[in-house]
Design an enzyme around this catalytic site. Structure first.
Site, PDB file in Angstrom:
ATOM      1  N   GLY A 143      -5.463  -5.851   5.900  1.00  0.00           N
ATOM      2  CA  GLY A 143      -6.569  -4.928   6.105  1.00  0.00           C
ATOM      3  C   GLY A 143      -7.702  -5.473   6.942  1.00  0.00           C
ATOM      4  CB  THR A 184      -0.888   0.004   1.277  1.00  0.00           C
ATOM      5  OG1 THR A 184      -1.904  -0.962   1.128  1.00  0.00           O
ATOM      6  CG2 THR A 184      -1.546   1.326   1.559  1.00  0.00           C
ATOM      7  CB  THR A 195       0.487  -0.151   5.164  1.00  0.00           C
ATOM      8  OG1 THR A 195       0.971  -1.294   4.430  1.00  0.00           O
ATOM      9  CG2 THR A 195       1.567   0.334   6.118  1.00  0.00           C
ATOM     10  N   GLY A 220     -10.417  -3.863   1.359  1.00  0.00           N
ATOM     11  CA  GLY A 220      -9.636  -3.848   2.593  1.00  0.00           C
ATOM     12  C   GLY A 220      -9.920  -2.623   3.440  1.00  0.00           C
ATOM     13  NE  ARG A 264      -8.904  -7.689   1.230  1.00  0.00           N
ATOM     14  CZ  ARG A 264      -7.971  -6.804   1.550  1.00  0.00           C
ATOM     15  NH1 ARG A 264      -7.655  -5.841   0.712  1.00  0.00           N
ATOM     16  NH2 ARG A 264      -7.355  -6.863   2.697  1.00  0.00           N
TER      17      ARG A 264
HETATM   18  N1  ASP Z   1      -4.086  -2.714   3.985  1.00  0.00           N
HETATM   19  C1  ASP Z   1      -4.092  -3.088   2.601  1.00  0.00           C
HETATM   20  C2  ASP Z   1      -5.294  -3.973   2.348  1.00  0.00           C
HETATM   21  O1  ASP Z   1      -5.556  -4.826   3.169  1.00  0.00           O
HETATM   22  C3  ASP Z   1      -2.847  -3.760   2.153  1.00  0.00           C
HETATM   23  C4  ASP Z   1      -1.568  -3.124   2.643  1.00  0.00           C
HETATM   24  O2  ASP Z   1      -1.582  -2.169   3.361  1.00  0.00           O
HETATM   25  O3  ASP Z   1      -0.492  -3.598   2.314  1.00  0.00           O
HETATM   26  O4  ASP Z   1      -5.907  -3.854   1.330  1.00  0.00           O
END
Ligand code: ASP
Length: 295
Positions: free
Chosen positions: A217, A164, A214, A194, A192
């Site tokens: 999620g 992210t 990040t 997040g 999906r």
């Molecule tokens: N938090 C993000 C998600 O779950 C992924 C990430 O932060 O790397 O979509």
């Protein structure tokens, strides 16, 4: 004295076995590019959006151009932003076909009475708003990190490997803002969504603190991670302690990830419980720093 500060992240999916030289150079460039704007009095929200757009466009992180497809082969992207000064927010979820999800989120905030548009409706809105289309996905997306250590062969949808980008800004007038954009977790199911596009889960800003998360999620949603940090700071808890507490709670549930946060005094927090978190900041005293692992 008016002070400003910025912190950005390129995701908490960093692995010790990988070399992040390109990301380190790029994150520093983005921070340095934002410095004159902040010195000139640019609004925190404008700076946060531009920084995230630069991170999206680089193709180096799992967001924007660097995103990976879901299990159906479709690139569904999420983004959100929040302006602490006004409490206004905008977001898109499962957006297909547009280069900059954070620009789409900004348009949702600026041009609609809504906070979050998803799926086909979000894409139709982005088209109407004149946002830049992806064109041929195979020619556009770089799949940053795919095939490397944060997406080893055999990783399944349940493994929640991720990436992210995000940015928190304190501007010269004391306004705070946060923006976050993601391709989500590798091998995610169609549809999906997040934490990133969910205000209060992955993104938050108020008069005291700005937060961009990040990590896996699902855990950040279940803990209302970003708003939890906001409320804890509001209740008087020091930023660093409150931020670490949010990540510890996620760790205790079995999740991994990190967050970046800035408070109205320019204090910074960047805890994570994953191996690393790509991040860079401009402190209130003007120093630029870049880190991927502890220390
Ligand atoms: N938090 C993000 C998600 O779950 C992924 C990430 O932060 O790397 O979509």
């Amino acid at each position: 004295m008016s002070r400003f500060a910025l912190i950005l992240h390129g995701g908490a999916g960093a692995r010790r076995s990988r070399d992040y030289a390109a990301e380190i150079v790029h994150m520093r460039e983005v921070v340095e590019a934002m410095r004159p704007q902040l010195a000139d009095g640019a609004a925190a929200l404008d700076v946060a959006v531009e920084a995230v757009e630069r991170l999206e466009a680089s193709g180096l992180y799992v967001a924007g151009r660097g995103a990976s497809p879901n299990t159906a082969g479709i690139y569904e992207l999420d983004a959100a932003l929040m302006d602490g000064a006004t409490g206004r927010a905008g977001a898109v979820a499962a957006l297909v076909g547009f280069r900059s999800p954070v620009r789409a989120a900004r348009a949702v905030m600026d041009r609609t009475p809504h906070v979050l548009l998803a799926g086909e409706g979000a894409a139709r809105f982005a088209e109407g708003a004149g946002l830049a289309p992806v064109g041929d996905p195979e020619a556009w997306f770089t799949r940053a990190g795919q095939g490397e250590d944060n997406h080893p062969p055999g990783v399944t949808a349940g493994a929640l490997q991720h990436g992210t980008v995000g940015c928190c800004v304190l501007d010269r007038d004391g306004r705070l803002a946060a923006a976050t954009s993601t391709g989500g977790v590798f091998g995610k199911l169609p549809g999906r969504v997040g934490d990133t596009p969910l205000v209060a889960a992955g993104t938050w800003a108020d008069g005291r603190v700005a937060v961009s998360c990040t990590g896996q999620g699902e855990f950040f949603i279940r803990t209302a991670a970003a708003a939890r940090l906001g409320f804890e700071v509001e209740s008087g808890r020091p930023l660093g302690e409150a931020a670490r507490g949010v990540i510890n709670r996620i760790g205790a549930m079995g999740g991994d990830g990190g967050l970046i946060a800035l408070d109205r005094d320019g204090n910074r927090a960047d805890p994570f419980n994953s191996q690393g978190m790509k991040r860079a900041w401009l402190s209130a005293d003007g120093e630029v720093s870049v880190r991927v692992f502890e220390g």
